[in-house]
Design a protein around this motif. Structure first.
Motif, PDB file in Angstrom:
ATOM      1  N   LEU A  34      -4.637  -7.963  32.035  1.00  0.00           N
ATOM      2  CA  LEU A  34      -5.680  -8.885  32.483  1.00  0.00           C
ATOM      3  C   LEU A  34      -6.676  -9.236  31.385  1.00  0.00           C
ATOM      4  N   LYS A  35      -6.784  -8.372  30.374  1.00  0.00           N
ATOM      5  CA  LYS A  35      -7.694  -8.664  29.262  1.00  0.00           C
ATOM      6  C   LYS A  35      -6.949  -8.993  27.976  1.00  0.00           C
ATOM      7  N   GLY A  36      -5.638  -8.722  27.963  1.00  0.00           N
ATOM      8  CA  GLY A  36      -4.828  -9.027  26.790  1.00  0.00           C
ATOM      9  C   GLY A  36      -4.042 -10.302  26.981  1.00  0.00           C
ATOM     10  N   ALA A  37      -2.908 -10.198  27.689  1.00  0.00           N
ATOM     11  CA  ALA A  37      -2.021 -11.347  27.864  1.00  0.00           C
ATOM     12  C   ALA A  37      -2.740 -12.517  28.541  1.00  0.00           C
ATOM     13  N   LEU A  38      -3.559 -12.227  29.529  1.00  0.00           N
ATOM     14  CA  LEU A  38      -4.217 -13.308  30.265  1.00  0.00           C
ATOM     15  C   LEU A  38      -5.153 -14.105  29.358  1.00  0.00           C
ATOM     16  N   ASN A  39      -5.831 -13.421  28.444  1.00  0.00           N
ATOM     17  CA  ASN A  39      -6.700 -14.129  27.501  1.00  0.00           C
ATOM     18  C   ASN A  39      -5.892 -14.904  26.471  1.00  0.00           C
ATOM     19  N   MET A  40      -4.724 -14.365  26.079  1.00  0.00           N
ATOM     20  CA  MET A  40      -3.855 -15.124  25.170  1.00  0.00           C
ATOM     21  C   MET A  40      -3.428 -16.440  25.827  1.00  0.00           C
ATOM     22  N   VAL A  41      -3.047 -16.353  27.094  1.00  0.00           N
ATOM     23  CA  VAL A  41      -2.632 -17.555  27.827  1.00  0.00           C
ATOM     24  C   VAL A  41      -3.776 -18.553  27.900  1.00  0.00           C
ATOM     25  N   ARG A  42      -4.966 -18.065  28.152  1.00  0.00           N
ATOM     26  CA  ARG A  42      -6.130 -18.959  28.235  1.00  0.00           C
ATOM     27  C   ARG A  42      -6.326 -19.725  26.931  1.00  0.00           C
ATOM     28  N   VAL A  43      -6.228 -19.019  25.786  1.00  0.00           N
ATOM     29  CA  VAL A  43      -6.389 -19.659  24.481  1.00  0.00           C
ATOM     30  C   VAL A  43      -5.282 -20.686  24.231  1.00  0.00           C
ATOM     31  N   LEU A  44      -4.039 -20.318  24.558  1.00  0.00           N
ATOM     32  CA  LEU A  44      -2.929 -21.242  24.351  1.00  0.00           C
ATOM     33  C   LEU A  44      -3.073 -22.488  25.216  1.00  0.00           C
ATOM     34  N   LYS A  45      -3.541 -22.320  26.432  1.00  0.00           N
ATOM     35  CA  LYS A  45      -3.766 -23.474  27.306  1.00  0.00           C
ATOM     36  C   LYS A  45      -4.839 -24.392  26.725  1.00  0.00           C
ATOM     37  N   GLN A  46      -5.902 -23.787  26.186  1.00  0.00           N
ATOM     38  CA  GLN A  46      -6.965 -24.582  25.583  1.00  0.00           C
ATOM     39  C   GLN A  46      -6.444 -25.407  24.407  1.00  0.00           C
ATOM     40  N   ARG A  47      -5.450 -24.878  23.723  1.00  0.00           N
ATOM     41  CA  ARG A  47      -4.870 -25.572  22.575  1.00  0.00           C
ATOM     42  C   ARG A  47      -3.741 -26.525  22.968  1.00  0.00           C
TER      43      ARG A  47
END
Length: 329
Positions: A34-47
């Motif tokens: 929830l703090k690792g993969a989920l944040n990676m996904v958030r960054v990739l979505k922003q990009r």
């Protein structure tokens, strides 16, 4: 560690990939990401990133795990099971141990747990991607199993009964039920006022979370036992594995280059990974780690003396060094 060492090797050789790829190393995979993969996904979505496929850990090279299979099989997970964390709780009046009632909260809860263990979830073999696994491996079995695997339209119930005999393969057949915590009492001469048990269920792709909860209520069958869903999710979609499947074919080719004696087949991961968080970025998520699983190894996962041999670690690095592993070279 093996991935990073492999990347250092490729960089030292001047490797330049034909396609961009991302390495995602989360710190909390074992607790949901929830703090690792989920944040990676958030960054990739922003990009605005969309991925051809995602590869995570999961299944492995099974050697001697599947009864009757001749030779090792590298199983690439097309999906994984869902999960439910359920709490059972019983509350009764406290009192002195010298004057016990006919049933204590511990006894009531223990009986409920016993009913859950004695009445497993329904057998669902053949209704999920596990059927495809054995159809791919049919030619690696001797008779009569080869005949059974080649005609699962008729013999799925038979194979399901065979697989449920071993814990290693029972997870392919049904939603599994594991009581993982049981808490009650604080003193040996005091009747406890409450008892609770925590149950971990791994949900078969052919069963919904609500169906699992309904089955628990039906099996427990005691209104004194309060049943609460702490968390849960259903199995993610099944990824592609046909000849046109870009990700699956890349992984398959790389595995066969490093492990030429294995048979590659699609499978279902009976554990959970944090790759599920990437489902909005790609339609294909695969779960495979190039490590060997032999009889006895499955008991060491999250257990005593969990390990990997030096030889297998080098094989893993060799797999990660293959340019094809990174989106096709």
């Amino acid at each position: 560690m093996g991935i990073l060492e492999a990347l250092e090797y490729l960089l030292g050789k001047g490797y330049a990939p034909r396609r961009g790829f991302y390495i995602g190393l989360g710190h909390d995979e074992e607790v949901g990401g929830l703090k690792g993969a989920l944040n990676m996904v958030r960054v990739l979505k922003q990009r605005g990133v969309q991925l051809s496929f995602v590869l995570d850990e999961g299944l492995a090279i099974a050697d001697g795990i599947i009864v009757g299979l001749e030779g090792p099989a590298a199983l690439i997970g097309l999906t994984e099971k869902g999960m439910a964390h359920v709490k059972l709780r019983v509350s009764t009046a406290p009192g002195h141990a010298s004057m016990p009632p006919r049933e204590t909260c511990i006894g009531i809860l223990a009986a409920a747990v016993k009913r859950l263990e004695e009445n497993p979830m329904p057998r669902l073999f053949g209704y999920g991607p596990e059927r495809e696994t054995f159809e791919h491996l049919a030619h690696k079995f001797g008779l009569p199993l080869k005949f059974i695997m080649s005609n699962l339209w008729l013999f799925s119930p038979v194979l399901g009964r065979l697989l449920e005999r071993k814990p290693e393969t029972n997870g392919l057949v049904r939603t599994t039920t594991a009581v993982t915590m049981f808490n009650a009492g604080v003193k040996d001469n005091v009747l406890p006022s409450h008892a609770e048990a925590h149950v971990n269920l791994r949900i078969h792709p052919a069963q919904s979370l609500q169906e699992v909860l309904d089955q628990i209520h039906s099996t427990v069958g005691d209104q004194r036992v309060k049943i609460e869903l702490i968390s849960g999710f259903e199995a993610p979609p099944v990824s592609s594995s046909d000849e046109k499947s870009f990700g699956f074919q890349i992984i398959k080719k790389t595995v066969l280059d490093v492990f030429p004696t294995v048979t590659v087949a699609p499978g279902i991961c009976i554990a959970n990974t944090d790759s599920q968080h990437f489902k909005d970025l790609t339609k294909d998520i695969y779960r495979f780690l190039p490590v060997w699983l032999t009889p006895g190894d499955t008991q060491r996962i999250h257990g005593i003396n969990e390990r990997i041999s030096k030889k297998n670690y080098e094989e893993s690095r060799q797999t990660f060094r293959a340019p094809e592993y990174y989106a096709g070279g």
